[in-house]
Design an enzyme around this catalytic site. Structure first.
Site, PDB file in Angstrom:
ATOM      1  N   GLU A  55       0.770  -1.166  -0.049  1.00 61.33           N
ATOM      2  CA  GLU A  55      -0.024  -0.055   0.096  1.00 61.33           C
ATOM      3  C   GLU A  55       0.811   1.208  -0.042  1.00 61.33           C
ATOM      4  OE1 GLU A  55      -0.123  -2.647   2.062  1.00 61.33           O
ATOM      5  OE2 GLU A  55      -1.817  -2.603   3.244  1.00 61.33           O
ATOM      6  N   ARG A 187       8.358 -25.925  -3.937  1.00 61.15           N
ATOM      7  CA  ARG A 187       9.243 -25.681  -2.705  1.00 61.15           C
ATOM      8  C   ARG A 187       9.517 -24.134  -2.433  1.00 61.15           C
ATOM      9  NH1 ARG A 187      14.274 -29.802  -4.575  1.00 61.15           N
ATOM     10  NH2 ARG A 187      13.280 -31.724  -4.246  1.00 61.15           N
ATOM     11  N   THR A 199      16.542 -41.866   2.390  1.00 62.51           N
ATOM     12  CA  THR A 199      16.602 -40.866   1.316  1.00 62.51           C
ATOM     13  C   THR A 199      17.830 -40.367   1.028  1.00 62.51           C
ATOM     14  OG1 THR A 199      14.146 -40.565   1.257  1.00 62.51           O
ATOM     15  CG2 THR A 199      15.402 -38.866   0.060  1.00 62.51           C
ATOM     16  N   LEU A 207      17.653 -31.517  -3.076  1.00 61.53           N
ATOM     17  CA  LEU A 207      16.643 -30.554  -2.434  1.00 61.53           C
ATOM     18  C   LEU A 207      16.801 -28.858  -2.813  1.00 61.53           C
ATOM     19  CD1 LEU A 207      17.019 -32.419   0.991  1.00 61.53           C
ATOM     20  CD2 LEU A 207      15.453 -32.830  -0.956  1.00 61.53           C
TER      21      LEU A 207
END
Length: 228
Positions: A55, A187, A199, A207
């Site tokens: 604003e 992500r 993993t 990642l």
């Protein structure tokens, strides 16, 4: 009561806000338009903690043209001092006659107070429109302030028979390019990625953001970067 013009310009405001999705956390993603005689006078966006609120950005650009105009913003204007001063003060000083926003700010420091201050100063306030789209644009912010927890998304890639790899343990890739594009856009809307120990040991995932077509901070980033 809102008008077709309000819907049109609030949708344009949300278009702008969504371009910055994920880049302003922990602050909400906010954009704003100053409109006069059905024409856009100026626009503003919030670019992250400590920077101008949308604003204030739009009103500074509009200058004297803001007098008698309508201000569109995708979240209730703030009414408290934080890293920046209250937007309600500048809205009142600028001579804005009408403010349109879809949702109250769930932050306990605001949460209806901004709306009350504006109406108490004779400014017409229109709210409660395009609420679903406005909520989605700031879902992490709303969940954090209302439910007091982070937004958590579960990403699972599996084959049609319910496995995450073939019989040899190979899983690159069992999904499509479209799904991988979606994951990398997902992500950026989250502040952390959690994966299991196996993993990390078996896949050693990067990642990071490697395939992303989005617009942030007014310029294009990460165009068609290939997976490695």
């Amino acid at each position: 009561m809102y008008t077709e013009e309000d819907i049109l310009f609030l949708n344009k405001t949300l278009d702008m806000a969504e371009e910055f999705s994920g880049s302003t956390l922990p602050n909400p993603t906010v954009a704003s338009l100053v409109v006069k005689n059905k024409k856009i006078v100026s626009s503003g966006v919030h670019r992250g903690p400590g920077s101008l609120h949308a604003e204030r950005d739009a009103l500074i650009k509009a200058g004297d043209c803001a007098e008698g105009a309508t201000l569109y913003v995708n979240l209730e204007p703030c009414s408290h001092y934080g890293l920046t001063p209250p937007c309600t003060d500048l809205i009142i000083e600028s001579g804005i006659k009408k403010v349109v926003f879809p949702l109250l700010d769930p932050n306990p420091s605001v949460n209806g107070r901004g709306k009350k201050i504006l109406t108490d100063h004779g400014i017409k306030v229109v709210d409660s429109l395009l609420t679903g789209r406005a909520y989605k644009a700031n879902e992490p912010f709303f969940i954090a302030n209302v439910l007091k927890r982070p937004l958590i998304s579960l990403k699972v890639a599996s084959s049609l028979d319910g496995f995450v790899a073939d019989h040899r343990g190979q899983s690159k890739w069992i999904t499509s390019i479209k799904s991988r594009e979606y994951v990398h856009n997902l992500r950026i809307a989250h502040q952390a990625i959690l994966v299991g120990t196996n993993t990390i040991i078996e896949d050693n995932p990067l990642l990071n953001l490697r395939y992303l077509i989005i617009f942030h901070r007014g310029y294009q980033q990460g165009i068609n970067l290939k997976f490695s």
